[in-house]
Design an enzyme around this catalytic site. Structure first.
Site, PDB file in Angstrom:
ATOM      1  CE1 TYR A   1      -4.229   1.014  -0.291  1.00  0.00           C
ATOM      2  CE2 TYR A   1      -4.444  -1.195   0.591  1.00  0.00           C
ATOM      3  CZ  TYR A   1      -4.986  -0.114  -0.071  1.00  0.00           C
ATOM      4  OH  TYR A   1      -6.285  -0.164  -0.521  1.00  0.00           O
TER       5      TYR A   1
ATOM      6  CD  GLU B   1      -4.791   5.408   0.597  1.00  0.00           C
ATOM      7  OE1 GLU B   1      -4.682   6.150   1.592  1.00  0.00           O
ATOM      8  OE2 GLU B   1      -5.818   4.776   0.316  1.00  0.00           O
TER       9      GLU B   1
ATOM     10  CG  ASP C   1      -7.446  10.002 -24.346  1.00  0.00           C
ATOM     11  OD1 ASP C   1      -6.415   9.301 -24.243  1.00  0.00           O
ATOM     12  OD2 ASP C   1      -8.592   9.572 -24.085  1.00  0.00           O
TER      13      ASP C   1
ATOM     14  CB  THR D   1      -3.593   3.210 -22.243  1.00  0.00           C
ATOM     15  OG1 THR D   1      -3.347   3.369 -23.647  1.00  0.00           O
ATOM     16  CG2 THR D   1      -5.063   3.444 -21.982  1.00  0.00           C
TER      17      THR D   1
ATOM     18  CE  LYS E   1      -5.856   1.577 -25.438  1.00  0.00           C
ATOM     19  NZ  LYS E   1      -6.865   2.641 -25.571  1.00  0.00           N
TER      20      LYS E   1
ATOM     21  NE  ARG F   1      -4.912  -4.722 -19.748  1.00  0.00           N
ATOM     22  CZ  ARG F   1      -5.437  -4.297 -20.899  1.00  0.00           C
ATOM     23  NH1 ARG F   1      -6.386  -3.386 -20.905  1.00  0.00           N
ATOM     24  NH2 ARG F   1      -5.005  -4.768 -22.046  1.00  0.00           N
TER      25      ARG F   1
HETATM   26  C1  LIG Z   1      -7.971   2.957 -24.739  1.00  0.00           C
HETATM   27  C2  LIG Z   1      -8.381   4.342 -24.569  1.00  0.00           C
HETATM   28  C3  LIG Z   1      -8.790   4.845 -23.323  1.00  0.00           C
HETATM   29  C4  LIG Z   1      -9.097   3.971 -22.130  1.00  0.00           C
HETATM   30  O1  LIG Z   1      -8.138   3.179 -21.638  1.00  0.00           O
HETATM   31  P1  LIG Z   1      -8.522   2.011 -20.611  1.00  0.00           P
HETATM   32  O2  LIG Z   1      -7.205   1.616 -20.050  1.00  0.00           O
HETATM   33  O3  LIG Z   1      -9.219   0.962 -21.392  1.00  0.00           O
HETATM   34  O4  LIG Z   1      -9.403   2.592 -19.563  1.00  0.00           O
HETATM   35  C5  LIG Z   1      -9.046   6.201 -23.217  1.00  0.00           C
HETATM   36  N1  LIG Z   1      -8.924   7.016 -24.261  1.00  0.00           N
HETATM   37  C6  LIG Z   1      -8.558   6.580 -25.479  1.00  0.00           C
HETATM   38  C7  LIG Z   1      -8.447   7.546 -26.606  1.00  0.00           C
HETATM   39  C8  LIG Z   1      -8.287   5.232 -25.678  1.00  0.00           C
HETATM   40  O5  LIG Z   1      -7.956   4.806 -26.892  1.00  0.00           O
END
Ligand SMILES: *Cc1c(COP(=O)(O)O)cnc(C)c1O
Length: 420
Positions: free
Chosen positions: A59, A61, A205, A231, A234, A240
């Site tokens: 933990y 935090e 994003d 993320t 990817k 993850r």
């Molecule tokens: C994949 C993705 C997310 C979300 O990611 P998670 O880890 O699945 O919550 C947010 N924004 C965009 C543009 C994405 O492609």
């Protein structure tokens, strides 16, 4: 110092054979089928070892040096290394490695810069945006007034003139760029100008393409944006999870929004795994990889066009392509199912101005991050295009699907992932 206590698969097999079998079968599935889901990749054994470590027990935090729990001296080192690597790799003034996922990172972004009810401008879901960009079934659409911009009919690229007009009309607190199904590059400079003109926060994003930025294969949004969320699993190929980069002036707001704003304890095994992935991303091997991912995707999109299908926006500039498969007479849903029957894993996807319902669609989305990690190149992309075309045309026939699957398996056998 003691020896490493690593993942003990035999212990799992004896204590829980049912779940052990899932792990084995999933490994086989990943090895044997063609992995073309644009948001997936094969993370490294080093990242997997970190994820399966005793860091999971801790933990922590708070932030390094300012924790609410004792015993954080070791995990502090991992998080500090990770933050330093993120800032260095992306040239960012601030980095937060704690978001549990991309969606969680986005919750923190809204919290750092807006209040419920505020207006936010983001890309329309139907044209490639993400659920967290204002979907009515997501917190973003329920708690915020999200206005959407889209793509132009003629070139299927972001309509920057529309974006600019909407920004002047609605005076949003924040403008979001970045999407889940958009194959073209984004003009961050133009979006910065629009944000400055209306006094909006520029949020990017970058979940999908940040790995290409890390590998220096495409332009970075970091110099332009107030904050960049993404993320780590990817194209970036890490564990993850999520991450946020920002200008120094927003550092405190971002950190507070992540903890205590929306999360409790960070997943320290994942935070350390992000540090491991960031080190891998700083290598010339990774930079070669990022370039190959794009080359492969261009080849795959062109080869699918040779098979008579249409690549949205005329092709791709990234790791993913959207393919309009209406010429085959098969819907996106059916195409996805036929590919799946044939050992090809991809997803159905709406194309811009799709005449079909979102649950049916007219297209498929393909990505080359995973197959490129497996070592495949342009020759294999041609072969994959032909396998996809065969699956879409003939995959409803069980015998033909079985034959296509055999051909898929003989291709993947030449490019083993996680070799024994
Ligand atoms: C994949 C993705 C997310 C979300 O990611 P998670 O880890 O699945 O919550 C947010 N924004 C965009 C543009 C994405 O492609």
């Amino acid at each position: 110092m003691s020896t490493f206590y690593g993942p003990d698969f035999q212990a799992l097999q004896s204590s829980d054979p049912q779940i052990a079998e899932v792990l084995l079968k999933e490994l086989d599935r990943q090895r044997m089928n063609l992995q073309l889901i644009a948001s997936e990749n094969f993370t490294s054994p080093a990242v997997l070892a970190t994820l399966g470590s005793t860091l999971s027990n801790k933990y922590a935090e708070g932030y390094p040096g300012k924790r609410y729990y004792g015993g954080c001296e070791e995990v502090d080192v991992a998080e500090e290394i990770g933050i330093a690597r993120a800032k260095e790799l992306f040239g960012a003034e601030h980095a937060n490695l704690q978001p549990h996922s991309g969606a969680s990172a986005n919750v923190a972004i809204y919290q750092a810069f807006t209040k419920p009810g505020d207006t936010v401008l983001a890309m329309s879901l139907a044209e490639g945006g993400h659920l967290t960009h204002g979907s009515k079934v997501n917190f973003s659409g329920k708690w915020f007034n999200v206005v959407s911009y889209g793509v132009r009919k003629d070139n299927e690229r972001i309509d920057y003139d529309e974006l600019e007009a909407l920004a002047h009309q609605h005076k949003p607190k924040m403008i979001c760029s970045g999407a889940t199904a958009y194959p073209s590059l984004i003009d961050f400079k133009r979006i910065r100008q629009i944000c400055d003109a209306v006094g909006a926060i520029m949020w990017v994003d970058a979940a999908h393409f940040i790995g290409l930025v890390a590998g220096k294969a495409i332009e970075s949004p970091v110099p332009y944006a107030d904050a960049v969320s993404f993320t780590t699993h990817k194209v970036l190929r890490g564990p993850r999870g999520g991450m946020i980069l920002s200008k120094a002036e927003h550092a405190a707001a971002i950190d507070k929004a992540v903890f205590p704003g929306m999360q409790g304890g960070p997943i320290m095994s994942a935070v350390a795994g992000k540090a491991v992935a960031l080190k891998e991303c700083a290598t010339s091997e990774y930079q070669d990889y990022a370039k190959k991912v794009i080359e492969n995707c261009k080849e795959l999109a062109a080869s699918l066009e040779n098979e008579g299908m249409r690549a949205v926006s005329g092709g791709t500039e990234t790791h993913l392509a959207l393919i309009d498969i209406r010429s085959t007479g098969v819907t996106g849903k059916e195409g996805d199912e036929r590919c799946s029957q044939s050992g090809i894993t991809l997803n159905k996807n709406a194309i811009p101005f799709d005449p079909e319902k979102p649950s049916i669609t007219s297209g498929i989305r393909v990505g080359t991050a995973a197959v490129t990690t497996a070592g495949m190149g342009r020759a294999e992309m041609k072969e994959i295009a032909s396998l996809i075309a065969r699956a879409i045309r003939d995959g409803a026939d069980r015998e033909k699907a079985a034959k296509i699957m055999q051909d898929v398996h003989s291709l993947t056998a030449q490019f083993p992932v996680y070799p024994r």
